[in-house]
Design an enzyme around this catalytic site. Structure first.
Site, PDB file in Angstrom:
ATOM      1  CD  GLU A  22      -1.159  -3.145   9.285  1.00 33.99           C
ATOM      2  OE1 GLU A  22      -0.978  -1.935   9.076  1.00 33.99           O
ATOM      3  OE2 GLU A  22      -1.695  -3.916   8.449  1.00 33.99           O
ATOM      4  CG  HIS A  42      -1.844  -1.185   1.244  1.00 36.02           C
ATOM      5  ND1 HIS A  42      -2.138  -1.923   2.373  1.00 36.02           N
ATOM      6  CD2 HIS A  42      -2.537  -1.759   0.217  1.00 36.02           C
ATOM      7  CE1 HIS A  42      -2.986  -2.898   2.041  1.00 36.02           C
ATOM      8  NE2 HIS A  42      -3.234  -2.815   0.756  1.00 36.02           N
TER       9      HIS A  42
HETATM   10 ZN    ZN Z   1      -1.433  -1.709   4.320  1.00 30.75          ZN
END
Ligand code: ZN
Length: 374
Positions: A335, A166
């Site tokens: 994350e 992303h």
């Molecule tokens: Zn992501």
């Protein structure tokens, strides 16, 4: 007298200027990812506003991908494009309002400290000069950029690191920078031991096209790469297709996929517990890695994170689920926050490139801790 000007015409720029006639009511919109509805990443420069109080209003913020991302969020700003600090930001009636009075002629604003494709070139150029490193191009992206993979070390075990599927999650490439800096440090005993036992394959940027275009989540075709792992094709998702081809050649014992989360103000790891082939032994390995990292870095924790999928219910189009299911390796999604680590806040910088780098470096200790188990 200088006039106020706002532009996004540079690497990873993203803003639409609707009205900039009144510095106290500048009206902006974030551009959607090409051929997609996702948006949240913004990055623009404002010139000619020294000592002028600005109120910048992102008027389409309510349609962004993750509304909880705006709660308690402070935008990033920089004068030198090296040090990024946070500025007063609030989300009100569907509008994200950034208030700032620049001290210099030009200031850059962004959702998070950007990691440009030029900096990416510098990173791989620096890394390939180390005798232990090799640089391979796994394939070309749809925009014709190179999908770079660094191979480091010559051990029997195989560790894959992928970051920035992303593209708006630029913290992931800052993390890789810290990881590589330590892994290529010849004075670091953990790095030396790991390079003897492991061959590392590191893809610092899985989505060069989305990065350059200023996307939040998708590639040049509007495809979300982290929903492609069970169906990647050269036409839609060459980035995933070529990486999977390479993984099938090298094998894999551990795969870490590095991301950022818009909403949660914590660093955490998500596993592939819901994958049909996930075993108790996989769970023990996953816990061992998380515990090791938690013991090493107070910026990492295991209390907050995503809800764990019920057994057998995982979406296999997601990298971590696919990897544990297909290759039976220790597969994890790491994350980091866009906001800050609420356990150890830094009001001036929030979560920052320096802190990403240090967390990247700390993962080497966790890898050494689980080395015999993977
Ligand atoms: Zn992501």
């Amino acid at each position: 007298m200088t006039t106020l000007s706002i532009t996004d015409r540079f690497d990873s720029g993203n803003i639409i200027v609707k009205d900039a006639s009144d510095p106290q009511a500048i009206s902006l919109e974030i551009r959607r990812d090409h051929r997609s509805d996702f948006f949240q990443w913004f990055h623009f420069r404002v010139s000619g506003a020294r000592d002028t109080a600005l109120s910048m209003r992102i008027i389409n913020a309510a349609e962004a991908a993750y509304l909880d991302g705006w709660t308690d969020y402070q935008a990033c700003a920089s004068y030198d494009r090296e040090t990024w600090f946070r500025v007063e930001t609030r989300y009100e009636d569907g509008v994200l309002i950034i208030d700032h009075e620049p001290e210099l002629d030009t200031v850059w604003y962004a959702y998070f400290a950007p990691y440009s494709m030029e900096r990416h070139q510098d990173l791989i150029a620096w890394a390939q000069t180390h005798p232990a490193a090799r640089l391979d191009v796994l394939g070309d992206t749809l925009d014709g950029q190179s999908l770079d993979c660094l191979t480091i070390g010559d051990g029997d075990k195989s560790i894959w690191i992928t970051a920035r599927q992303h593209p708006g999650e630029s913290m992931a490439e800052w993390w890789v920078e810290g990881f590589l800096t330590r892994l290529l440090d010849d004075a670091d005993p953990v790095a030396r031991r790991l390079r003897e036992a492991v061959t590392f394959h590191v893809v610092p940027n899985m989505n060069p096209d989305g990065s350059r275009r200023g996307h939040l989540r998708t590639n040049a075709k509007g495809v979300n790469l982290n929903r492609e792992w069970d169906k990647a094709t050269p036409e839609n998702s060459p980035e995933v297709f070529y990486v999977l081809e390479a993984i099938r050649r090298t094998g894999v014992d551990l795969h870490l996929d590095v991301h950022g989360d818009e909403g949660l103000p914590y660093n955490f790891i998500a596993g592939g517990e819901g994958a049909p082939n996930f075993t108790e032994a996989d769970g023990a390995m996953l816990d061992a890695y998380k515990s090791a990292l938690e013991a090493i870095s107070p910026d990492f924790q295991t209390t907050h994170g995503y809800e764990v999928d019920a057994p057998g219910s995982a979406d296999l189009s997601i990298c971590t689920n696919y990897m544990v299911n297909e290759f039976r390796c220790l597969a994890m999604t790491l994350e980091m926050p866009f906001k800050d680590n609420a356990d150890l806040p830094d009001p001036l910088h929030g979560w920052s490139p320096d802190r990403c780098r240090k967390l990247g470096a700390a993962n080497l200790d966790a890898m050494l801790a689980v080395l015999d188990a993977i």
